[in-house]
Design a protein around this motif. Structure first.
Motif, PDB file in Angstrom:
ATOM      1  N   SER A  41       0.841  -1.199   0.000  1.00 30.04           N
ATOM      2  CA  SER A  41       0.000   0.000   0.000  1.00 30.04           C
ATOM      3  C   SER A  41       0.876   1.250   0.000  1.00 30.04           C
ATOM      4  N   LEU A  43       0.655   5.877  -0.016  1.00 31.93           N
ATOM      5  CA  LEU A  43      -0.098   7.117   0.105  1.00 31.93           C
ATOM      6  C   LEU A  43       0.685   8.192  -0.634  1.00 31.93           C
ATOM      7  N   PHE A  56      -4.715   7.221  -1.931  1.00 29.70           N
ATOM      8  CA  PHE A  56      -4.319   5.992  -1.244  1.00 29.70           C
ATOM      9  C   PHE A  56      -4.473   4.824  -2.204  1.00 29.70           C
ATOM     10  N   ARG A  58      -4.015   0.603  -2.508  1.00 33.79           N
ATOM     11  CA  ARG A  58      -3.877  -0.628  -1.727  1.00 33.79           C
ATOM     12  C   ARG A  58      -2.789  -1.529  -2.268  1.00 33.79           C
ATOM     13  N   PHE A 110      -0.455   7.391   8.320  1.00 38.56           N
ATOM     14  CA  PHE A 110      -0.117   6.260   7.454  1.00 38.56           C
ATOM     15  C   PHE A 110       1.212   5.639   7.865  1.00 38.56           C
ATOM     16  N   ARG A 116      -5.066   3.185   5.472  1.00 38.50           N
ATOM     17  CA  ARG A 116      -5.644   4.408   4.923  1.00 38.50           C
ATOM     18  C   ARG A 116      -6.000   5.346   6.078  1.00 38.50           C
ATOM     19  N   TRP A 122     -12.755   9.942   2.083  1.00 34.16           N
ATOM     20  CA  TRP A 122     -12.223   9.277   0.895  1.00 34.16           C
ATOM     21  C   TRP A 122     -13.298   9.011  -0.125  1.00 34.16           C
TER      22      TRP A 122
END
Length: 126
Positions: A41, A43, A56, A58, A110, A116, A122
């Motif tokens: 993941s 950010l 964000f 995954r 994060f 997240r 979001w």
């Protein structure tokens, strides 16, 4: 944890290192920041002089999630301009942006959790 700021790579051992690194860039107008967790993941934060925008992901190739700000107008305009590390200028609706402090706080969350950030509204882009 790996961090890239305007194309420059850094490794972080924890939140305190992340706080120092972000503070050293706190007055830089245009920032492209990527924070990547070992589980795949990541950010991304794009910041201009006043505002920031978050994405964000995954996993690699994920359409992911993008930030929204319920306190800003939800129309298509006005737009905020952001300069990427390669010099490209991208424009995003101002309703996707938040103040820089909120963006830095989300980055630190994060780093701490690898999840997240919970204090961001979001939008699922998938």
């Amino acid at each position: 944890m790996h961090v890239t700021i305007n194309g420059e790579q850094h490794s972080l051992a924890g939140v305190e290192e992340a706080e120092r690194l972000l503070a050293s860039h706190g007055h830089t107008d245009d920032l492209e920041i990527w924070v990547s967790e070992g589980n795949g993941s990541s950010l991304c934060a794009l910041l201009n002089r006043q505002y920031g925008w978050l994405m964000f992901l995954r996993f690699e190739g994920d359409a992911g999630f993008s930030s929204r700000n319920p306190l800003r107008e939800q129309s298509e305009g006005p737009k905020e301009a952001f300069v990427l590390s390669n010099g490209q200028v991208d424009n995003f609706p101002s309703s996707w942006t938040m103040d820089r402090k909120m963006v830095f706080d989300a980055l630190l969350e994060f780093v701490a959790s690898g999840q997240r950030p919970s204090k961001v509204d979001w939008h699922d882009d998938t």
